[in-house]
Design a protein around this motif. Sequence first.
Motif, mmCIF file in Angstrom:
data_model
loop_
_atom_site.group_PDB
_atom_site.id
_atom_site.type_symbol
_atom_site.label_atom_id
_atom_site.label_comp_id
_atom_site.label_asym_id
_atom_site.label_seq_id
_atom_site.Cartn_x
_atom_site.Cartn_y
_atom_site.Cartn_z
ATOM 1 N N ASN A 47 0.824 -1.212 0.000
ATOM 2 C CA ASN A 47 0.000 0.000 0.000
ATOM 3 C C ASN A 47 0.859 1.263 0.000
ATOM 4 N N THR A 50 2.523 1.595 -3.435
ATOM 5 C CA THR A 50 1.507 1.953 -4.432
ATOM 6 C C THR A 50 1.166 3.435 -4.337
ATOM 7 N N ARG A 51 0.969 3.929 -3.118
ATOM 8 C CA ARG A 51 0.680 5.360 -2.941
ATOM 9 C C ARG A 51 1.839 6.220 -3.425
ATOM 10 N N ASN A 54 1.841 6.228 -7.215
ATOM 11 C CA ASN A 54 0.731 7.038 -7.728
ATOM 12 C C ASN A 54 0.995 8.529 -7.565
ATOM 13 N N LYS A 62 -1.527 8.825 -14.789
ATOM 14 C CA LYS A 62 -1.598 7.368 -14.684
ATOM 15 C C LYS A 62 -1.752 7.000 -13.225
ATOM 16 N N ARG A 63 -2.264 5.779 -13.005
ATOM 17 C CA ARG A 63 -2.523 5.322 -11.652
ATOM 18 C C ARG A 63 -2.304 3.813 -11.574
ATOM 19 N N ILE A 64 -1.811 3.365 -10.444
ATOM 20 C CA ILE A 64 -1.610 1.932 -10.185
ATOM 21 C C ILE A 64 -2.633 1.477 -9.150
ATOM 22 N N GLN A 65 -3.303 0.381 -9.446
ATOM 23 C CA GLN A 65 -4.219 -0.247 -8.486
ATOM 24 C C GLN A 65 -3.554 -1.480 -7.864
ATOM 25 N N ASP A 66 -3.027 -2.337 -8.732
ATOM 26 C CA ASP A 66 -2.392 -3.580 -8.319
ATOM 27 C C ASP A 66 -0.965 -3.573 -8.861
ATOM 28 N N LYS A 69 0.013 -6.511 -11.413
ATOM 29 C CA LYS A 69 -0.672 -6.441 -12.712
ATOM 30 C C LYS A 69 -0.315 -5.162 -13.465
ATOM 31 N N ASP A 70 -0.318 -4.047 -12.769
ATOM 32 C CA ASP A 70 -0.157 -2.754 -13.441
ATOM 33 C C ASP A 70 1.272 -2.474 -13.898
ATOM 34 N N LYS A 76 3.847 1.536 -17.141
ATOM 35 C CA LYS A 76 3.822 2.411 -15.961
ATOM 36 C C LYS A 76 5.177 2.422 -15.260
#
Length: 126
Positions: A47, A50-51, A54, A62-66, A69-70, A76
């Motif tokens: 987490n 990821t933050r 982002n 652009k943004r990462i969720q996972d 996968k991303d 990215k």
Amino acid sequence: MMTNCGYLEPQFFQSSAEPEEEEEDEELPATEKDLAEDAPWKKIQQNTFTRWCNEHLKVLNKRIQDLQKDLSDGLKLIGLLEVLSQKKMYRKYHSRPNFRQMKLENVSVALEFLEREHIRLVSIGE
């Protein structure tokens, strides 16, 4: 008896009448818990990272969720490296990677960039 994990061995507190099958239901040792896929510290690190990603990828909208996968197609990851370094990739990459090979090539471009910039990856992987 103490183990290197710092807890007492359960065998000293079990009666001999208990069936051996119950041992499978016991909790995992502390070291195995820490390495488990769903270990709390791993979720916290995922987490947090990821933050952080982002925050930097905002510049590119652009943004990462996972993470797994991303970052798998390399796009990215390349974007993040370009934002952080304020440089462009040395080689061309696939802007629309449809096949696994194209995705792997993109990740290779990103890794090659890190190597050419003399950036070492430490403590990456499990």
